[in-house]
Write a protein that holds these residues in place. Structure first.
Motif, PDB file in Angstrom:
ATOM      1  N   THR A 195     -10.412  -7.605  13.069  1.00  0.00           N
ATOM      2  CA  THR A 195     -10.353  -6.141  13.155  1.00  0.00           C
ATOM      3  C   THR A 195     -10.642  -5.633  14.561  1.00  0.00           C
ATOM      4  O   THR A 195     -10.130  -4.581  14.946  1.00  0.00           O
ATOM      5  CB  THR A 195     -11.313  -5.469  12.163  1.00  0.00           C
ATOM      6  OG1 THR A 195     -12.632  -5.951  12.387  1.00  0.00           O
ATOM      7  CG2 THR A 195     -10.886  -5.742  10.734  1.00  0.00           C
ATOM      8  N   THR A 203      -8.347   0.174   3.766  1.00  0.00           N
ATOM      9  CA  THR A 203      -8.576  -1.243   3.523  1.00  0.00           C
ATOM     10  C   THR A 203      -7.899  -1.597   2.214  1.00  0.00           C
ATOM     11  O   THR A 203      -8.098  -0.915   1.201  1.00  0.00           O
ATOM     12  CB  THR A 203     -10.081  -1.565   3.439  1.00  0.00           C
ATOM     13  OG1 THR A 203     -10.691  -1.153   4.664  1.00  0.00           O
ATOM     14  CG2 THR A 203     -10.318  -3.053   3.234  1.00  0.00           C
ATOM     15  N   THR A 204      -7.085  -2.655   2.225  1.00  0.00           N
ATOM     16  CA  THR A 204      -6.379  -3.060   1.014  1.00  0.00           C
ATOM     17  C   THR A 204      -7.337  -3.752   0.053  1.00  0.00           C
ATOM     18  O   THR A 204      -8.448  -4.134   0.429  1.00  0.00           O
ATOM     19  CB  THR A 204      -5.214  -4.014   1.331  1.00  0.00           C
ATOM     20  OG1 THR A 204      -5.758  -5.259   1.789  1.00  0.00           O
ATOM     21  CG2 THR A 204      -4.282  -3.425   2.380  1.00  0.00           C
ATOM     22  N   ARG A 205      -6.905  -3.946  -1.174  1.00  0.00           N
ATOM     23  CA  ARG A 205      -7.760  -4.640  -2.147  1.00  0.00           C
ATOM     24  C   ARG A 205      -7.980  -6.094  -1.780  1.00  0.00           C
ATOM     25  O   ARG A 205      -8.909  -6.720  -2.268  1.00  0.00           O
ATOM     26  CB  ARG A 205      -7.201  -4.494  -3.560  1.00  0.00           C
ATOM     27  CG  ARG A 205      -5.806  -4.945  -3.750  1.00  0.00           C
ATOM     28  CD  ARG A 205      -5.310  -4.605  -5.169  1.00  0.00           C
ATOM     29  NE  ARG A 205      -3.899  -4.449  -5.230  1.00  0.00           N
ATOM     30  CZ  ARG A 205      -3.033  -5.449  -5.228  1.00  0.00           C
ATOM     31  NH1 ARG A 205      -3.457  -6.681  -5.187  1.00  0.00           N
ATOM     32  NH2 ARG A 205      -1.742  -5.220  -5.279  1.00  0.00           N
ATOM     33  N   THR A 206      -7.148  -6.644  -0.883  1.00  0.00           N
ATOM     34  CA  THR A 206      -7.347  -8.026  -0.424  1.00  0.00           C
ATOM     35  C   THR A 206      -8.186  -8.093   0.843  1.00  0.00           C
ATOM     36  O   THR A 206      -8.379  -9.175   1.397  1.00  0.00           O
ATOM     37  CB  THR A 206      -5.990  -8.714  -0.174  1.00  0.00           C
ATOM     38  OG1 THR A 206      -5.267  -7.979   0.821  1.00  0.00           O
ATOM     39  CG2 THR A 206      -5.178  -8.819  -1.448  1.00  0.00           C
ATOM     40  N   GLY A 207      -8.697  -6.939   1.313  1.00  0.00           N
ATOM     41  CA  GLY A 207      -9.590  -6.918   2.465  1.00  0.00           C
ATOM     42  C   GLY A 207      -8.934  -6.730   3.817  1.00  0.00           C
ATOM     43  O   GLY A 207      -9.603  -6.760   4.843  1.00  0.00           O
ATOM     44  N   VAL A 208      -7.621  -6.510   3.852  1.00  0.00           N
ATOM     45  CA  VAL A 208      -6.940  -6.286   5.132  1.00  0.00           C
ATOM     46  C   VAL A 208      -7.234  -4.855   5.587  1.00  0.00           C
ATOM     47  O   VAL A 208      -7.006  -3.907   4.847  1.00  0.00           O
ATOM     48  CB  VAL A 208      -5.416  -6.510   5.011  1.00  0.00           C
ATOM     49  CG1 VAL A 208      -4.698  -6.114   6.296  1.00  0.00           C
ATOM     50  CG2 VAL A 208      -5.129  -7.959   4.667  1.00  0.00           C
ATOM     51  N   ARG A 209      -7.762  -4.726   6.787  1.00  0.00           N
ATOM     52  CA  ARG A 209      -8.016  -3.411   7.382  1.00  0.00           C
ATOM     53  C   ARG A 209      -6.716  -2.942   8.002  1.00  0.00           C
ATOM     54  O   ARG A 209      -6.122  -3.641   8.822  1.00  0.00           O
ATOM     55  CB  ARG A 209      -9.110  -3.486   8.421  1.00  0.00           C
ATOM     56  CG  ARG A 209     -10.380  -4.135   7.920  1.00  0.00           C
ATOM     57  CD  ARG A 209     -11.370  -3.137   7.372  1.00  0.00           C
ATOM     58  NE  ARG A 209     -12.485  -3.687   6.623  1.00  0.00           N
ATOM     59  CZ  ARG A 209     -13.342  -4.607   6.993  1.00  0.00           C
ATOM     60  NH1 ARG A 209     -13.226  -5.192   8.142  1.00  0.00           N
ATOM     61  NH2 ARG A 209     -14.328  -4.974   6.221  1.00  0.00           N
ATOM     62  N   GLU A 239      -7.546 -16.287   9.441  1.00  0.00           N
ATOM     63  CA  GLU A 239      -7.448 -14.891   9.869  1.00  0.00           C
ATOM     64  C   GLU A 239      -5.996 -14.544  10.188  1.00  0.00           C
ATOM     65  O   GLU A 239      -5.263 -15.367  10.739  1.00  0.00           O
ATOM     66  CB  GLU A 239      -8.322 -14.641  11.106  1.00  0.00           C
ATOM     67  CG  GLU A 239      -9.785 -14.920  10.876  1.00  0.00           C
ATOM     68  CD  GLU A 239     -10.444 -13.955   9.880  1.00  0.00           C
ATOM     69  OE1 GLU A 239      -9.920 -12.841   9.662  1.00  0.00           O
ATOM     70  OE2 GLU A 239     -11.490 -14.321   9.322  1.00  0.00           O
ATOM     71  N   SER A 297       0.802  -1.225   0.000  1.00  0.00           N
ATOM     72  CA  SER A 297       0.000   0.000   0.000  1.00  0.00           C
ATOM     73  C   SER A 297       0.835   1.274   0.000  1.00  0.00           C
ATOM     74  O   SER A 297       0.327   2.344  -0.333  1.00  0.00           O
ATOM     75  CB  SER A 297      -0.914   0.027   1.231  1.00  0.00           C
ATOM     76  OG  SER A 297      -1.806  -1.051   1.208  1.00  0.00           O
ATOM     77  N   THR A 347      -7.144  -9.069   9.017  1.00  0.00           N
ATOM     78  CA  THR A 347      -8.207  -9.557   8.150  1.00  0.00           C
ATOM     79  C   THR A 347      -9.535  -9.294   8.862  1.00  0.00           C
ATOM     80  O   THR A 347      -9.558  -9.058  10.083  1.00  0.00           O
ATOM     81  CB  THR A 347      -8.011 -11.050   7.829  1.00  0.00           C
ATOM     82  OG1 THR A 347      -7.880 -11.773   9.057  1.00  0.00           O
ATOM     83  CG2 THR A 347      -6.777 -11.276   6.965  1.00  0.00           C
ATOM     84  N   PRO A 348     -10.659  -9.310   8.144  1.00  0.00           N
ATOM     85  CA  PRO A 348     -11.933  -8.892   8.735  1.00  0.00           C
ATOM     86  C   PRO A 348     -12.302  -9.553  10.072  1.00  0.00           C
ATOM     87  O   PRO A 348     -12.847  -8.891  10.947  1.00  0.00           O
ATOM     88  CB  PRO A 348     -12.951  -9.233   7.653  1.00  0.00           C
ATOM     89  CG  PRO A 348     -12.181  -9.076   6.384  1.00  0.00           C
ATOM     90  CD  PRO A 348     -10.801  -9.590   6.707  1.00  0.00           C
TER      91      PRO A 348
END
Length: 179
Positions: free
Chosen positions: A158, A131-137, A94, A77, A154-155
């Motif tokens: 969080t 939030t990354t394009r892979t869903g990592v906050r 996760e 990022s 990961t979701p």
């Protein structure tokens, strides 16, 4: 636009508190009800130290219920190549990422470090979340010039970001060079 936001954030963080009449406040504000403190993320006395220049950052060695899963040395990022050092923990699919980003010297540089991030403040310091394009906050704050602290999850994890951020400490007086 992001540069202007960084300047306003730095100005707000460094200006003295003003009263309604424009005078500097002499007394602390009335205490507000607070939420209970977050549960500790550290399961034991162990910590892991990561360093940038002369700043040592201590992170929880065993985030609650997570197993060590390796290290990382890159954050995709970031808009510029910087030195990154971090640890990964997991629980099945996760993952939790905690590390340091070295080389960010100013709030203005920090504010432009991640495209499509939101600028905030944490402990009175500039912070970013995205939030990354892979869903990592992801959440990162500029601890000191030269040292930013990064936490990603990961979701399903969080809710652990805040307790881990609370447990992270930094010390600039440590000689990490071994001299």
């Amino acid at each position: 636009m992001r540069w202007l936001a960084a300047v306003l954030l730095v100005s707000a963080l460094t200006m003295p508190a003003l009263t309604g009449c424009g005078a500097v406040a002499d007394e602390p504000p009335e205490p507000r009800p607070t939420l209970p403190p977050p549960r500790p993320a550290v399961t034991g006395e162990d910590t892991i130290s990561l360093a940038c220049d002369e700043t040592e950052v201590r992170i929880p060695g065993s985030p609650s219920g997570l197993a060590p899963a390796g290290t990382f040395a890159r954050l995709d990022s970031l808009s510029s190549p910087l030195e990154v050092s971090g640890r990964i923990w997991s629980d099945q699919d996760e993952r939790m990422y905690v590390g340091v980003v070295c080389g960010v010297r100013t709030a203005e540089q920090f504010a432009t470090l991640v495209a499509k991030s939101s600028l905030a403040a944490y402990r009175g310091k500039p912070a970013l979340h995205w939030t990354t394009r892979t869903g990592v906050r992801s959440f990162m704050w500029l601890e000191r010039p030269g040292t930013a602290v990064y936490i990603g999850a990961t979701p399903g994890l969080t809710s652990e970001i805040r307790p881990i951020a609370t447990d992270i400490t930094a010390d600039a007086s440590v000689d990490v060079t071994g001299r």
